[in-house]
Design an enzyme around this catalytic site. Structure first.
Site, mmCIF file in Angstrom:
data_model
loop_
_atom_site.group_PDB
_atom_site.id
_atom_site.type_symbol
_atom_site.label_atom_id
_atom_site.label_comp_id
_atom_site.label_asym_id
_atom_site.label_seq_id
_atom_site.Cartn_x
_atom_site.Cartn_y
_atom_site.Cartn_z
ATOM 1 N N LYS A 14 0.967 -1.133 -0.002
ATOM 2 C CA LYS A 14 -0.077 -0.015 0.020
ATOM 3 C C LYS A 14 1.002 1.308 0.327
ATOM 4 O O LYS A 14 0.830 2.394 -0.840
ATOM 5 C CB LYS A 14 -0.908 0.135 1.375
ATOM 6 C CG LYS A 14 -1.822 -1.135 1.242
ATOM 7 C CD LYS A 14 -2.703 -1.231 2.549
ATOM 8 C CE LYS A 14 -2.242 -1.230 3.880
ATOM 9 N NZ LYS A 14 -1.346 -2.544 4.131
ATOM 10 N N ARG A 89 -10.062 0.343 8.613
ATOM 11 C CA ARG A 89 -9.561 -0.832 8.828
ATOM 12 C C ARG A 89 -10.548 -1.541 9.785
ATOM 13 O O ARG A 89 -10.162 -2.727 9.980
ATOM 14 C CB ARG A 89 -8.222 -0.480 9.944
ATOM 15 C CG ARG A 89 -6.976 -1.271 9.327
ATOM 16 C CD ARG A 89 -5.857 -0.790 10.148
ATOM 17 N NE ARG A 89 -4.833 -1.591 10.191
ATOM 18 C CZ ARG A 89 -3.836 -1.149 9.258
ATOM 19 N NH1 ARG A 89 -3.701 0.302 8.971
ATOM 20 N NH2 ARG A 89 -2.503 -1.719 9.448
ATOM 21 N N ARG A 128 11.878 -5.443 5.361
ATOM 22 C CA ARG A 128 11.617 -3.978 4.792
ATOM 23 C C ARG A 128 12.568 -3.033 5.692
ATOM 24 O O ARG A 128 12.936 -3.319 6.735
ATOM 25 C CB ARG A 128 10.223 -3.891 5.166
ATOM 26 C CG ARG A 128 9.884 -2.275 5.121
ATOM 27 C CD ARG A 128 8.328 -1.842 5.179
ATOM 28 N NE ARG A 128 7.696 -2.212 6.377
ATOM 29 C CZ ARG A 128 6.574 -2.177 6.260
ATOM 30 N NH1 ARG A 128 5.647 -1.770 5.248
ATOM 31 N NH2 ARG A 128 5.882 -2.695 7.306
ATOM 32 N N ARG A 161 10.904 -0.828 11.193
ATOM 33 C CA ARG A 161 10.099 -0.641 12.092
ATOM 34 C C ARG A 161 9.714 -1.469 13.246
ATOM 35 O O ARG A 161 10.286 -2.797 13.300
ATOM 36 C CB ARG A 161 8.696 -0.594 11.283
ATOM 37 C CG ARG A 161 8.348 0.760 10.603
ATOM 38 C CD ARG A 161 7.229 0.509 9.739
ATOM 39 N NE ARG A 161 5.741 0.062 10.257
ATOM 40 C CZ ARG A 161 4.758 -0.388 9.436
ATOM 41 N NH1 ARG A 161 4.719 0.246 8.293
ATOM 42 N NH2 ARG A 161 3.714 -1.146 10.044
ATOM 43 N N ARG A 172 -0.602 -8.892 13.305
ATOM 44 C CA ARG A 172 -1.119 -7.933 12.523
ATOM 45 C C ARG A 172 -2.161 -8.547 11.242
ATOM 46 O O ARG A 172 -3.063 -7.990 10.962
ATOM 47 C CB ARG A 172 0.064 -7.147 11.870
ATOM 48 C CG ARG A 172 0.445 -6.106 12.946
ATOM 49 C CD ARG A 172 1.957 -5.690 12.420
ATOM 50 N NE ARG A 172 1.997 -4.958 11.073
ATOM 51 C CZ ARG A 172 2.899 -4.652 10.578
ATOM 52 N NH1 ARG A 172 4.062 -5.022 10.998
ATOM 53 N NH2 ARG A 172 3.210 -4.146 9.270
#
Ligand code: AP5
Length: 218
Positions: A14, A89, A128, A161, A172
């Protein structure tokens, strides 16, 4: 004018697609995750509350994020459109968004749904790295930064992160399937969902498919 929601599981791309869309359309990205991380970094009361919840991979209370988004949508740069990334969400968030937009005389044009399987998502998220200076998103294997430990902007501040570890990612993903995936039906009945496969292709190729799905041409 384009009012867009980017929908998809954590790691679906996203943020990556939002940056490509921003470059090509100029429509601002509104990322509730980025807004919450900024509050955490600034050490505000909201950030203090959100920090613990985000670290466990659960969702921050609806009222908190709805307030943030409502305030942001009233800002000038959203007048010609917006891209919501990571919001709504939950179904209550989507219902509140409809009320807010109705008050503003606006409506959602498209919900871009990025589809990627869970196991690939875990690999994407754990690899990431994000530039602390320009915000560019890299991946140690799939999108390696050009400078090794540095970003294309020249900064050497690649960060991981706090919630990008395997245990939190699985939590998640659970939150996505339970609380967020019902939005596919919510927006499906309104005829707004544009599905794009977000896997097996480079980000630029996913972007081409997204542009077609959104009627933005080539
Ligand atoms: P948030 O920041 O919104 O995170 P997320 O939804 O989990 O999504 P991500 O940012 O992890 O992934 P992405 O889809 O943007 O993928 P990306 O482009 O980076 O939320 C974090 C937390 O904040 C939540 O858990 C919650 O606690 C809280 N929160 C936020 N919003 C909330 C809300 N509305 N309500 C309640 N709580 C909220 O890509 C991932 C990786 O894949 C990158 O390394 C990238 O380089 C790579 N990649 C991208 N595209 C490709 C491709 N085509 N092929 C290979 N690799 C690719």
């Amino acid at each position: 004018m384009m009012n867009l929601i980017l929908l998809g599981p954590p790691g679906a791309g996203k943020g990556t697609q939002a940056k490509l869309l921003l470059d090509s359309t100029g429509v601002p990205q509104i990322s509730t995750g980025d807004m919450l991380r900024a509050a955490v970094a600034a050490g505000t009361e909201l950030g203090r509350q959100a920090k613990e919840i985000m670290a466990t991979g659960k969702l921050v209370p609806d009222e908190v994020v709805i307030g943030l988004v409502e305030e942001r949508l009233n800002q000038k740069d959203c007048a010609s459109g917006f891209m919501l990334d990571g919001f709504p969400r939950t179904v209550p968030q989507a219902e509140r968004l409809e009320l807010v937009l109705e008050r503003l005389g606006r409506a959602i044009d498209h919900v871009l749904l990025l589809e990627v399987e869970d196991e690939e998502l875990v690999a994407r998220i754990t690899g990431r790295r994000t530039c602390g200076v320009c915000g560019a998103i890299w991946h140690t294997v799939f999108m390696p930064p050009p400078e090794g430990d540095g970003c294309s902007c020249g900064a050497k501040d690649l960060q991981q992160r706090a919630d990008d570890n395997e245990v939190t990612v699985r939590q998640r993903l659970g939150a996505y399937h339970e609380q967020t995936a019902p939005l596919i039906g919510f927006y499906g009945t309104r005829g707004l969902v544009r599905k794009v496969r977000g896997t097996g292709k480079k980000p630029e190729e996913v972007f081409e498919a997204a542009k077609q799905a959104l009627g933005l041409g080539r």
